[in-house]
Motif scaffolding. Sequence first.
Motif, PDB file in Angstrom:
ATOM      1  N   ALA A  13       6.656 -40.120 -11.410  1.00 42.52           N
ATOM      2  CA  ALA A  13       7.705 -38.922 -12.139  1.00 42.52           C
ATOM      3  C   ALA A  13       6.913 -37.161 -11.888  1.00 42.52           C
ATOM      4  O   ALA A  13       7.944 -36.398 -12.013  1.00 42.52           O
ATOM      5  CB  ALA A  13       8.239 -39.480 -12.781  1.00 42.52           C
ATOM      6  N   ALA A  55      15.623 -35.585 -13.608  1.00 47.08           N
ATOM      7  CA  ALA A  55      14.751 -36.628 -12.945  1.00 47.08           C
ATOM      8  C   ALA A  55      13.619 -37.441 -13.119  1.00 47.08           C
ATOM      9  O   ALA A  55      13.081 -38.527 -13.930  1.00 47.08           O
ATOM     10  CB  ALA A  55      15.071 -36.974 -11.675  1.00 47.08           C
ATOM     11  N   ILE A  59      12.686 -40.400 -15.922  1.00 47.52           N
ATOM     12  CA  ILE A  59      11.883 -41.543 -15.788  1.00 47.52           C
ATOM     13  C   ILE A  59      10.605 -41.866 -16.609  1.00 47.52           C
ATOM     14  O   ILE A  59      10.515 -43.147 -17.537  1.00 47.52           O
ATOM     15  CB  ILE A  59      10.981 -41.141 -14.260  1.00 47.52           C
ATOM     16  CG1 ILE A  59      12.216 -41.207 -13.153  1.00 47.52           C
ATOM     17  CG2 ILE A  59      10.585 -41.845 -13.509  1.00 47.52           C
ATOM     18  CD1 ILE A  59      12.164 -40.640 -12.015  1.00 47.52           C
ATOM     19  N   CYS A  69      16.925 -42.547 -10.990  1.00 49.62           N
ATOM     20  CA  CYS A  69      16.407 -42.796 -10.097  1.00 49.62           C
ATOM     21  C   CYS A  69      17.670 -43.051  -8.615  1.00 49.62           C
ATOM     22  O   CYS A  69      17.277 -42.330  -7.645  1.00 49.62           O
ATOM     23  CB  CYS A  69      15.834 -44.171  -9.692  1.00 49.62           C
ATOM     24  SG  CYS A  69      14.578 -44.532 -10.727  1.00 49.62           S
ATOM     25  N   LEU A  72      18.457 -39.371  -7.824  1.00 52.11           N
ATOM     26  CA  LEU A  72      16.907 -38.524  -7.029  1.00 52.11           C
ATOM     27  C   LEU A  72      16.349 -38.792  -5.608  1.00 52.11           C
ATOM     28  O   LEU A  72      16.575 -38.474  -4.590  1.00 52.11           O
ATOM     29  CB  LEU A  72      15.821 -38.882  -8.229  1.00 52.11           C
ATOM     30  CG  LEU A  72      13.940 -39.061  -7.482  1.00 52.11           C
ATOM     31  CD1 LEU A  72      14.159 -36.932  -7.244  1.00 52.11           C
ATOM     32  CD2 LEU A  72      13.308 -38.587  -8.409  1.00 52.11           C
ATOM     33  N   ALA A  73      17.408 -40.574  -5.586  1.00 53.88           N
ATOM     34  CA  ALA A  73      16.955 -41.112  -4.597  1.00 53.88           C
ATOM     35  C   ALA A  73      18.392 -40.285  -3.094  1.00 53.88           C
ATOM     36  O   ALA A  73      18.275 -39.970  -2.252  1.00 53.88           O
ATOM     37  CB  ALA A  73      17.759 -42.959  -4.687  1.00 53.88           C
ATOM     38  N   ALA A 111      11.896 -44.680  -5.979  1.00 52.91           N
ATOM     39  CA  ALA A 111      13.148 -44.233  -6.486  1.00 52.91           C
ATOM     40  C   ALA A 111      14.064 -45.239  -6.610  1.00 52.91           C
ATOM     41  O   ALA A 111      14.651 -46.162  -8.093  1.00 52.91           O
ATOM     42  CB  ALA A 111      13.369 -42.895  -6.504  1.00 52.91           C
TER      43      ALA A 111
END
Length: 128
Positions: A13, A55, A59, A69, A72-73, A111
């Motif tokens: 992170a 994010a 995390i 996650c 974020l992906a 992620a």
Amino acid sequence: MKNLTTVGRILFALPFAVFGLNHFFMVDFFTGMLNSFIPGTSFTIILTGIALIAASVSIIIKKYIKLSCVLLAILLFIFITTIHIPKLFDEATRMSSMVALLKDTSLMGGALMIAGIYRKADNESGIL
């Protein structure tokens, strides 16, 4: 084992917080990376920086980690498709774009793995 996952989660992170801060301090640099079809360049860069920092914090503190996650992906996938792949076709930026594409692909995979681990933990025992 739990200590390893905690250290790994935090190490995963932290760079996103740095990347997010870079979006605030290096707006002009990131503006040059964006393609002409991406609207509101400065606003988009700042918004992306906020998303990366959010994010990272999520995390690290383990709040809404699965959602963070997955989002974020998705953000990394957008980077790959809108920034890195188009720059592969430019001879001058091909090598650096390939490195950035592979970096973001691997971070996207990480992620998704973290999202999967925390989803499994939520459904089973909640150990993580």
